[in-house]
Design an enzyme around this catalytic site. Structure first.
Site, PDB file in Angstrom:
ATOM      1  N   CYS A   1      -9.618   5.026 -59.069  1.00  0.00           N
ATOM      2  CA  CYS A   1      -8.187   4.986 -58.760  1.00  0.00           C
ATOM      3  C   CYS A   1      -8.000   4.387 -57.368  1.00  0.00           C
ATOM      4  CB  CYS A   1      -7.622   6.411 -58.808  1.00  0.00           C
ATOM      5  SG  CYS A   1      -5.838   6.489 -58.594  1.00  0.00           S
TER       6      CYS A   1
ATOM      7  N   CYS B   1      -6.615  15.687 -72.144  1.00  0.00           N
ATOM      8  CA  CYS B   1      -6.252  15.004 -70.904  1.00  0.00           C
ATOM      9  C   CYS B   1      -7.165  13.783 -70.789  1.00  0.00           C
ATOM     10  CB  CYS B   1      -6.472  15.968 -69.738  1.00  0.00           C
ATOM     11  SG  CYS B   1      -6.264  15.198 -68.142  1.00  0.00           S
TER      12      CYS B   1
ATOM     13  N   GLY C   1      -7.307   8.031 -62.753  1.00  0.00           N
ATOM     14  CA  GLY C   1      -6.494   6.817 -62.703  1.00  0.00           C
ATOM     15  C   GLY C   1      -5.008   7.075 -62.596  1.00  0.00           C
ATOM     16  N   GLU C   2      -4.293   6.006 -62.283  1.00  0.00           N
ATOM     17  CA  GLU C   2      -2.830   6.069 -62.184  1.00  0.00           C
ATOM     18  C   GLU C   2      -2.261   5.261 -63.361  1.00  0.00           C
ATOM     19  OE1 GLU C   2      -0.197   7.447 -60.659  1.00  0.00           O
ATOM     20  OE2 GLU C   2       0.961   6.031 -61.841  1.00  0.00           O
TER      21      GLU C   2
ATOM     22  N   ASN D   1      -7.335  22.460 -56.740  1.00  0.00           N
ATOM     23  CA  ASN D   1      -8.736  22.598 -57.140  1.00  0.00           C
ATOM     24  C   ASN D   1      -9.604  22.150 -55.995  1.00  0.00           C
ATOM     25  OD1 ASN D   1      -9.666  23.325 -59.853  1.00  0.00           O
ATOM     26  ND2 ASN D   1      -8.065  21.891 -60.479  1.00  0.00           N
TER      27      ASN D   1
ATOM     28  N   SER E   1       3.861  13.545 -59.592  1.00  0.00           N
ATOM     29  CA  SER E   1       3.013  14.289 -58.656  1.00  0.00           C
ATOM     30  C   SER E   1       3.685  14.243 -57.297  1.00  0.00           C
ATOM     31  CB  SER E   1       1.623  13.651 -58.593  1.00  0.00           C
ATOM     32  OG  SER E   1       1.030  13.748 -59.861  1.00  0.00           O
ATOM     33  N   LEU E   2       4.328  15.332 -56.947  1.00  0.00           N
ATOM     34  CA  LEU E   2       5.133  15.344 -55.720  1.00  0.00           C
ATOM     35  C   LEU E   2       4.294  15.883 -54.548  1.00  0.00           C
ATOM     36  CD1 LEU E   2       8.013  14.710 -54.770  1.00  0.00           C
ATOM     37  CD2 LEU E   2       8.629  17.071 -55.265  1.00  0.00           C
ATOM     38  N   HIS E   3       3.847  17.099 -54.646  1.00  0.00           N
ATOM     39  CA  HIS E   3       2.883  17.720 -53.729  1.00  0.00           C
ATOM     40  C   HIS E   3       3.337  17.909 -52.291  1.00  0.00           C
ATOM     41  CE1 HIS E   3       0.347  17.333 -57.140  1.00  0.00           C
ATOM     42  NE2 HIS E   3      -0.080  16.103 -56.930  1.00  0.00           N
TER      43      HIS E   3
ATOM     44  N   GLU F   1     -13.950  10.319 -67.905  1.00  0.00           N
ATOM     45  CA  GLU F   1     -14.026  11.654 -68.496  1.00  0.00           C
ATOM     46  C   GLU F   1     -12.696  12.059 -69.119  1.00  0.00           C
ATOM     47  OE1 GLU F   1     -15.340  13.105 -64.570  1.00  0.00           O
ATOM     48  OE2 GLU F   1     -13.630  14.450 -64.684  1.00  0.00           O
TER      49      GLU F   1
ATOM     50  N   CYS G   1      -4.966   9.540 -52.978  1.00  0.00           N
ATOM     51  CA  CYS G   1      -4.485  10.898 -52.676  1.00  0.00           C
ATOM     52  C   CYS G   1      -5.649  11.710 -52.091  1.00  0.00           C
ATOM     53  CB  CYS G   1      -3.953  11.579 -53.941  1.00  0.00           C
ATOM     54  SG  CYS G   1      -2.588  10.685 -54.683  1.00  0.00           S
TER      55      CYS G   1
ATOM     56  N   CYS H   1      -7.770  14.416 -54.197  1.00  0.00           N
ATOM     57  CA  CYS H   1      -8.159  14.067 -55.564  1.00  0.00           C
ATOM     58  C   CYS H   1      -9.545  13.433 -55.624  1.00  0.00           C
ATOM     59  CB  CYS H   1      -7.111  13.123 -56.158  1.00  0.00           C
ATOM     60  SG  CYS H   1      -7.486  12.658 -57.847  1.00  0.00           S
TER      61      CYS H   1
ATOM     62  N   SER I   1       1.649  11.279 -66.236  1.00  0.00           N
ATOM     63  CA  SER I   1       1.765  11.739 -64.854  1.00  0.00           C
ATOM     64  C   SER I   1       1.575  10.583 -63.887  1.00  0.00           C
ATOM     65  CB  SER I   1       0.697  12.818 -64.615  1.00  0.00           C
ATOM     66  OG  SER I   1       0.774  13.310 -63.313  1.00  0.00           O
TER      67      SER I   1
ATOM     68  N   CYS J   1      -9.782  16.669 -62.766  1.00  0.00           N
ATOM     69  CA  CYS J   1     -10.099  15.264 -63.012  1.00  0.00           C
ATOM     70  C   CYS J   1     -11.000  14.655 -61.948  1.00  0.00           C
ATOM     71  CB  CYS J   1      -8.819  14.445 -63.138  1.00  0.00           C
ATOM     72  SG  CYS J   1      -7.727  14.593 -61.735  1.00  0.00           S
TER      73      CYS J   1
END
Ligand code: SAH
Length: 342
Positions: free
Chosen positions: A113, A106, A160-161, A291, A215-217, A93, A117, A120, A192, A333
């Site tokens: 992936c 995007c 994906g990464e 999200n 992407s730290l989070h 997508e 995470c 996600c 990212s 995503c």
């Protein structure tokens, strides 16, 4: 013999093959322009190429295509989400967004992936395969064709990464920014990553003008490893060290993504730790209210996101809260593909 995916080739790579076929080098540029500027889907549309060469080309190459199988349009903003089917039947997508400075897209870089995470949706069903450069380009070409909109910036933040599909993503960057093709300045592109340090180091050596988003989070190894398994391989210190080197080498500021999750990483202690961690680094912090996805019970709280932002700013960090776009169409995503594949 399997045909070569011509849309995935850099101009220099196409030139080499065209020369080896006994043709003149300038033909490669003509063909490249048909593919990436006029965006034809058949060799027979290349009217300045002889029909003999068209036949030779179609014997040797294929022109990849992707099909829109679902389109969701937001009724609150101009966000459009496309679900695409790839030529092998897999689904990905992408999201087209309307920003003040122009339309942004995007795109996905992998089918699924591996990174795992916790928050996600893209990773839940696991990893299927890497996307080809052509499949990254076609998300953009097809969205522009279908919408009639002109895309002026790209973010690699879909499924994906990107750094786990390094070579194909590098080809994609070279093709989308080539002056004989779309000629998009990489200054208008963000990549990212969840933090694959070895690849961040390799990317730094390429000196691209793109914006690197990390992407730290989370702000310490215990908390980060809990929600991002990649942290066990590349702990925060090594990641931050790679970021410092990246900034030194490229002269570009880094953007740190921080999905704010209520009760998990939105406390005063986290804000203080983040301030200490990023002090002195030329960066920007992008706060994303997490999200909600149906497989997890993570939530965000508007007030705590705002307070978190204020705390960071007081501590000298440059922090903004990401505007939510397409909230009525599950624009985050991985969400649409998941609904579709179940
Ligand atoms: N693999 C890359 C790019 C894809 S994800 C990466 O990890 O950066 C794009 C961004 O969305 C990342 O910052 C990711 O952590 C974030 N993200 C994923 N799921 C999310 C969710 N449910 N809420 C908020 N942000 C999310």
């Amino acid at each position: 013999m399997e045909k070569t995916d011509i849309l995935s080739l850099r101009l220099s790579e196409l030139e080499e093959i065209i020369l080896a076929m006994g043709e003149k080098k300038f033909r490669a540029k003509q063909i490249y322009e048909w593919l990436h500027l006029k965006r034809v889907s058949s060799f027979s549309d290349m009217t300045n190429i002889s029909s003999a060469l068209q036949t030779k080309l179609s014997d040797k190459f294929c022109i990849n295509c992707i099909k829109i199988v679902k389109k969701l349009e937001s009724t609150i903003d101009n966000t459009v989400k496309y679900l695409y089917e790839l030529s092998d039947g897999n689904h990905i997508e992408c999201v087209l967004m309307d920003y003040k400075h122009g339309d942004s897209i995007c795109i996905s870089t992998q089918v699924g992936c591996k990174m795992g995470c916790k928050f996600c949706a893209s990773t839940i069903a696991g990893f299927k395969r890497n996307l080809l450069p052509s499949e990254m380009l076609l998300q953009i070409y097809e969205a522009e064709r279908e919408s009639g909109r002109k895309i002026s910036s790209i973010v690699l933040m879909g499924i994906g990464e990107p750094l786990d599909n390094y070579d194909n993503v590098m080809s994609f960057l070279d093709i989308i920014s080539s002056k004989e093709g779309t000629n998009l300045s990489l200054r208008h592109l963000s990549l990212s990553t969840c933090g694959l340090v070895d690849k961040i180091n390799e990317l730094a050596d390429r000196h691209y003008g793109l914006t690197l988003s990390i992407s730290l989070h989370a702000t310490n190894n215990t908390a980060r490893s809990e929600i991002m398994p990649v942290n066990k391989t590349y702990p925060i210190e090594t990641l931050i060290d790679a970021c410092r080197k990246y900034i030194d080498k490229t002269g570009r500021r880094i953007s740190f993504e921080y999905a704010v999750i209520e009760g998990v990483n939105d406390g005063r202690d986290s804000a203080d730790e983040l301030i200490r961690l990023l002090r002195g680094i030329n960066c920007h912090v992008n706060l994303i209210p997490v999200n909600q996805i149906k497989e997890r019970d993570y939530k965000s709280n508007k007030n705590s996101v705002r307070n978190f932002q204020l705390a960071l700013e007081k501590g000298g960090l440059n922090a903004t809260v990401r505007r939510t776009l397409g909230s009525d169409i599950n624009a985050a995503c991985g969400q649409l593909r998941r609904e579709y594949e179940i």
